[in-house]
Design a protein around this motif. Structure first.
Motif, mmCIF file in Angstrom:
data_model
loop_
_atom_site.group_PDB
_atom_site.id
_atom_site.type_symbol
_atom_site.label_atom_id
_atom_site.label_comp_id
_atom_site.label_asym_id
_atom_site.label_seq_id
_atom_site.Cartn_x
_atom_site.Cartn_y
_atom_site.Cartn_z
ATOM 1 N N LEU A 31 0.841 -1.193 0.000
ATOM 2 C CA LEU A 31 0.000 0.000 0.000
ATOM 3 C C LEU A 31 0.877 1.243 0.000
ATOM 4 C CD1 LEU A 31 -2.675 -1.255 2.542
ATOM 5 C CD2 LEU A 31 -2.702 -1.402 0.048
ATOM 6 N N ASP A 32 1.632 1.395 -1.082
ATOM 7 C CA ASP A 32 2.641 2.447 -1.155
ATOM 8 C C ASP A 32 2.267 3.621 -2.059
ATOM 9 O OD1 ASP A 32 2.751 0.953 -3.440
ATOM 10 O OD2 ASP A 32 4.902 0.555 -3.352
ATOM 11 N N THR A 33 1.025 3.617 -2.581
ATOM 12 C CA THR A 33 0.561 4.754 -3.364
ATOM 13 C C THR A 33 -0.837 5.132 -2.883
ATOM 14 O OG1 THR A 33 -0.540 3.474 -5.097
ATOM 15 C CG2 THR A 33 1.819 3.920 -5.402
ATOM 16 N N ASP A 34 -1.235 6.352 -3.197
ATOM 17 C CA ASP A 34 -2.574 6.791 -2.820
ATOM 18 C C ASP A 34 -3.650 5.945 -3.499
ATOM 19 O OD1 ASP A 34 -1.586 8.758 -1.138
ATOM 20 O OD2 ASP A 34 -1.786 10.368 -2.625
ATOM 21 N N ASP A 35 -3.435 5.556 -4.762
ATOM 22 C CA ASP A 35 -4.408 4.725 -5.470
ATOM 23 C C ASP A 35 -4.572 3.361 -4.807
ATOM 24 O OD1 ASP A 35 -4.938 6.709 -7.319
ATOM 25 O OD2 ASP A 35 -3.611 5.860 -8.854
ATOM 26 N N LYS A 36 -3.464 2.772 -4.380
ATOM 27 C CA LYS A 36 -3.531 1.469 -3.711
ATOM 28 C C LYS A 36 -4.212 1.591 -2.353
ATOM 29 C CE LYS A 36 0.466 -0.527 -6.036
ATOM 30 N NZ LYS A 36 1.836 -1.038 -5.874
ATOM 31 N N LYS A 37 -3.901 2.659 -1.639
ATOM 32 C CA LYS A 37 -4.542 2.878 -0.338
ATOM 33 C C LYS A 37 -6.038 3.089 -0.507
ATOM 34 C CE LYS A 37 -0.435 4.797 1.854
ATOM 35 N NZ LYS A 37 0.215 6.008 2.378
ATOM 36 N N LEU A 38 -6.433 3.827 -1.540
ATOM 37 C CA LEU A 38 -7.847 4.041 -1.811
ATOM 38 C C LEU A 38 -8.533 2.723 -2.154
ATOM 39 C CD1 LEU A 38 -10.345 5.784 -2.273
ATOM 40 C CD2 LEU A 38 -9.517 6.158 -4.628
ATOM 41 N N GLY A 39 -7.915 1.946 -3.026
ATOM 42 C CA GLY A 39 -8.490 0.652 -3.392
ATOM 43 C C GLY A 39 -8.672 -0.248 -2.184
ATOM 44 N N TYR A 40 -7.673 -0.307 -1.344
ATOM 45 C CA TYR A 40 -7.750 -1.126 -0.133
ATOM 46 C C TYR A 40 -8.845 -0.610 0.799
ATOM 47 C CZ TYR A 40 -6.407 -3.673 4.037
ATOM 48 O OH TYR A 40 -6.424 -4.479 5.147
ATOM 49 N N SER A 41 -8.904 0.694 0.970
ATOM 50 C CA SER A 41 -9.904 1.294 1.847
ATOM 51 C C SER A 41 -11.319 1.012 1.357
ATOM 52 C CB SER A 41 -9.689 2.800 1.943
ATOM 53 O OG SER A 41 -8.430 3.081 2.505
ATOM 54 N N LEU A 42 -11.532 1.147 0.051
ATOM 55 C CA LEU A 42 -12.843 0.843 -0.513
ATOM 56 C C LEU A 42 -13.190 -0.630 -0.341
ATOM 57 C CD1 LEU A 42 -12.686 2.952 -3.808
ATOM 58 C CD2 LEU A 42 -14.076 3.411 -1.772
ATOM 59 N N GLY A 43 -12.199 -1.477 -0.539
ATOM 60 C CA GLY A 43 -12.421 -2.913 -0.371
ATOM 61 C C GLY A 43 -12.804 -3.278 1.047
ATOM 62 N N MET A 44 -12.098 -2.742 2.005
ATOM 63 C CA MET A 44 -12.407 -3.023 3.405
ATOM 64 C C MET A 44 -13.789 -2.509 3.781
ATOM 65 S SD MET A 44 -10.138 -4.810 4.925
ATOM 66 C CE MET A 44 -10.730 -4.541 6.587
ATOM 67 N N THR A 45 -14.098 -1.305 3.347
ATOM 68 C CA THR A 45 -15.400 -0.719 3.657
ATOM 69 C C THR A 45 -16.517 -1.544 3.044
ATOM 70 O OG1 THR A 45 -14.426 1.483 3.772
ATOM 71 C CG2 THR A 45 -16.809 1.366 3.436
ATOM 72 N N PHE A 46 -16.348 -1.926 1.792
ATOM 73 C CA PHE A 46 -17.383 -2.709 1.138
ATOM 74 C C PHE A 46 -17.553 -4.067 1.802
ATOM 75 C CE2 PHE A 46 -19.009 -5.699 -1.895
ATOM 76 C CZ PHE A 46 -20.204 -5.080 -2.207
#
Length: 92
Positions: A31-46
């Motif tokens: 999780l070393d970029t903002d895009d990856k962090k966003l993707g992970y965050s959306l995944g966890m939330t969903f």
């Protein structure tokens, strides 16, 4: 509504893929970029919402549907079968 369903499906697939690895080791995604962090965050939330609302979904089939859709693979169901399946679920 369709956009919400699609977004939900994509996030679920991300979470389902990460859950398949078990708890022994993280998914391996850096999780070393903002895009990856966003993707992970959306995944966890969903996933949290999915656990509450769609506990009976078959994860492997769901993930395969997302992969087929994203990669442009030949669908395993006709459009009519897809719509009928979604409608049947919504009526439960």
């Amino acid at each position: 509504m369709k956009k919400n369903l699609l977004a939900t499906a994509l996030v679920s697939a991300t979470l389902a893929l990460s859950a398949c690895g078990g708890e022994e080791e993280p998914t391996g995604v850096q999780l070393d970029t903002d895009d990856k962090k966003l993707g992970y965050s959306l995944g966890m939330t969903f996933a949290e919402h999915m656990q509450q609302d769609m506990q009976d979904i078959e994860v492997d089939a769901f993930v395969q549907g997302v992969i087929d859709g994203l990669e442009g693979n030949e669908p395993q169901l006709s459009e009519e079968e897809v719509q009928a399946s979604i409608q049947a679920y919504q009526q439960q």
